[in-house]
Design a protein around this motif. Structure first.
Motif, PDB file in Angstrom:
ATOM      1  N   SER A   1      59.443  45.268  42.765  1.00  0.00           N
ATOM      2  CA  SER A   1      59.242  46.284  43.403  1.00  0.00           C
ATOM      3  C   SER A   1      59.100  45.793  44.773  1.00  0.00           C
ATOM      4  N   LEU A   2      59.161  46.990  45.638  1.00  0.00           N
ATOM      5  CA  LEU A   2      59.236  46.894  47.103  1.00  0.00           C
ATOM      6  C   LEU A   2      57.925  46.796  47.736  1.00  0.00           C
ATOM      7  N   ARG A   3      56.935  46.577  46.963  1.00  0.00           N
ATOM      8  CA  ARG A   3      55.201  46.422  47.392  1.00  0.00           C
ATOM      9  C   ARG A   3      55.232  45.420  48.366  1.00  0.00           C
ATOM     10  N   LEU A   4      54.318  45.516  49.363  1.00  0.00           N
ATOM     11  CA  LEU A   4      54.084  44.697  50.586  1.00  0.00           C
ATOM     12  C   LEU A   4      53.581  43.202  50.035  1.00  0.00           C
ATOM     13  N   ASP A   5      52.800  43.250  48.993  1.00  0.00           N
ATOM     14  CA  ASP A   5      52.245  42.095  48.291  1.00  0.00           C
ATOM     15  C   ASP A   5      53.637  41.187  47.609  1.00  0.00           C
ATOM     16  N   SER A   6      54.534  41.754  47.070  1.00  0.00           N
ATOM     17  CA  SER A   6      55.497  41.217  46.345  1.00  0.00           C
ATOM     18  C   SER A   6      56.414  40.593  47.304  1.00  0.00           C
TER      19      SER A   6
END
Length: 246
Positions: A169-174
Motif C-alpha cells: 500500500s502507499l501507507r507512510l510506514d510502508s
C-alpha cells in the motif's frame, strides 16, 4: 525559527492593502505553512527565494497583484568568511554561532554553505556591512569577511540515490520503511515517536497515504522524495520510485 502565524498574517494583510513586505528567513516547515496561508489572500502575489535553487531557508516577498514582480526585491545579501582552518576543524554550527555572537538574530540568516577554507552565507542584505566590520573570529581563528554575489556561491552537489520499491500500500510506514531502508515496525515507531514529517509537517499516523511529490523527512536519517507511482506488479504490489537524499 518557530512559525509565527499572526506575524505572517499581519504581513499578508499589509500586502493586501498595498504594501510590499518581506518575511524573515523561514525553514521548510514555516515556508510550507506560509504557502497554505497565501491561499486565503487572492489579492496578494508573492516571490520566494533563498539565494539558490533548493535552498533550505527562504524568505517571501508579499505584494499587491497590481505590482510587477520585477519591481519586487527580496533584499538578499551574500558574504564569504575565510580563514586558516588547517589546524582547527570547524562546523556549520561554529560559523552560525560566530554570526549570532555579533548580535544578529537567527531569522536574519539564511543558509550556510561550507567551503574548503571557510563558509558562504545568505543573509539580509542590510546586515552585510555590519558583518564585514564586526565578525573577526570563528572558533578562535581570525577570519576575513567579504561581500560576494549570488553567482559566486559554491554549491555542493546533492547526493541522492534512486530507490525502486514494491509495497502493498502507499501507507507512510510502508513507503517510508522502503525509502530509509529500515523495517516497517521501526518506521511505525519513528512515526508515532513524532520523528517524521511529510512536506515538513509533523505526521503521526502510520496509515497516512503518500502521493507523488511528497517529501518524507525522518529525524537523523534525512529525506526521501516520492517521485512516481509506477503501476502495479503482477503480485498486486505498488511500484514506487523514490529519491533518497544521502
Amino acid at each position: 525559527m518557530d512559525f509565527n502565524q499572526a506575524e505572517i498574517e499581519d504581513l499578508l494583510s499589509r500586502a493586501a492593502k498595498g504594501q510590499i513586505v518581506l518575511t524573515d528567513f523561514l525553514d521548510p516547515a514555516a515556508a510550507s505553512l506560509t504557502r497554505d496561508l497565501l491561499r486565503n489572500y487572492p489579492e496578494v502575489n508573492y516571490k520566494v527565494d533563498g539565494g539558490y535553487p533548493n535552498a533550505e531557508k527562504v524568505r517571501f516577498a508579499f505584494y499587491p497583484i497590481y505590482v510587477f514582480p520585477e519591481d519586487v526585491e527580496l533584499n538578499l545579501g551574500f558574504i564569504e568568511i575565510t580563514g586558516n582552518f588547517k589546524f582547527q576543524a570547524v562546523t556549520h554550527r561554529d560559523f552560525l554561532g560566530a554570526i549570532l555572537g555579533t548580535g544578529i538574530k537567527r531569522e536574519k540568516v539564511g543558509d550556510l554553505i561550507l567551503i574548503p577554507n571557510g563558509c558562504q552565507v545568505v543573509v539580509d542584505r542590510d546586515l552585510v556591512p555590519y558583518l564585514i566590520q564586526q565578525l573577526d573570529k570563528v572558533h578562535r581563528v581570525g577570519v576575513t569577511v567579504k561581500e560576494i554575489v549570488r553567482e559566486e556561491l559554491l554549491l555542493p552537489e546533492a547526493k541522492t540515490r534512486e530507490v525502486v520499491a514494491f509495497v502493498k500500500s502507499l501507507r507512510l510506514d510502508s513507503v517510508g520503511a522502503s525509502g530509509f531502508g529500515i523495517s516497517r515496525s521501526q518506521m511505525v515507531k519513528e512515526i508515532e515517536g513524532q520523528k517524521v514529517r511529510v512536506n515538513w509537517k509533523l505526521q503521526v499516523k502510520p496509515s497516512y497515504e503518500v502521493a507523488p511529490g511528497d517529501v518524507i523527512s525522518l529525524r537523523g536519517r534525512g529525506r526521501v522524495e516520492v517521485l512516481e507511482i509506477a503501476g502495479v506488479s503482477k503480485s498486486g504490489r505498488n511500484k514506487v520510485i523514490l529519491r533518497r537524499y544521502l
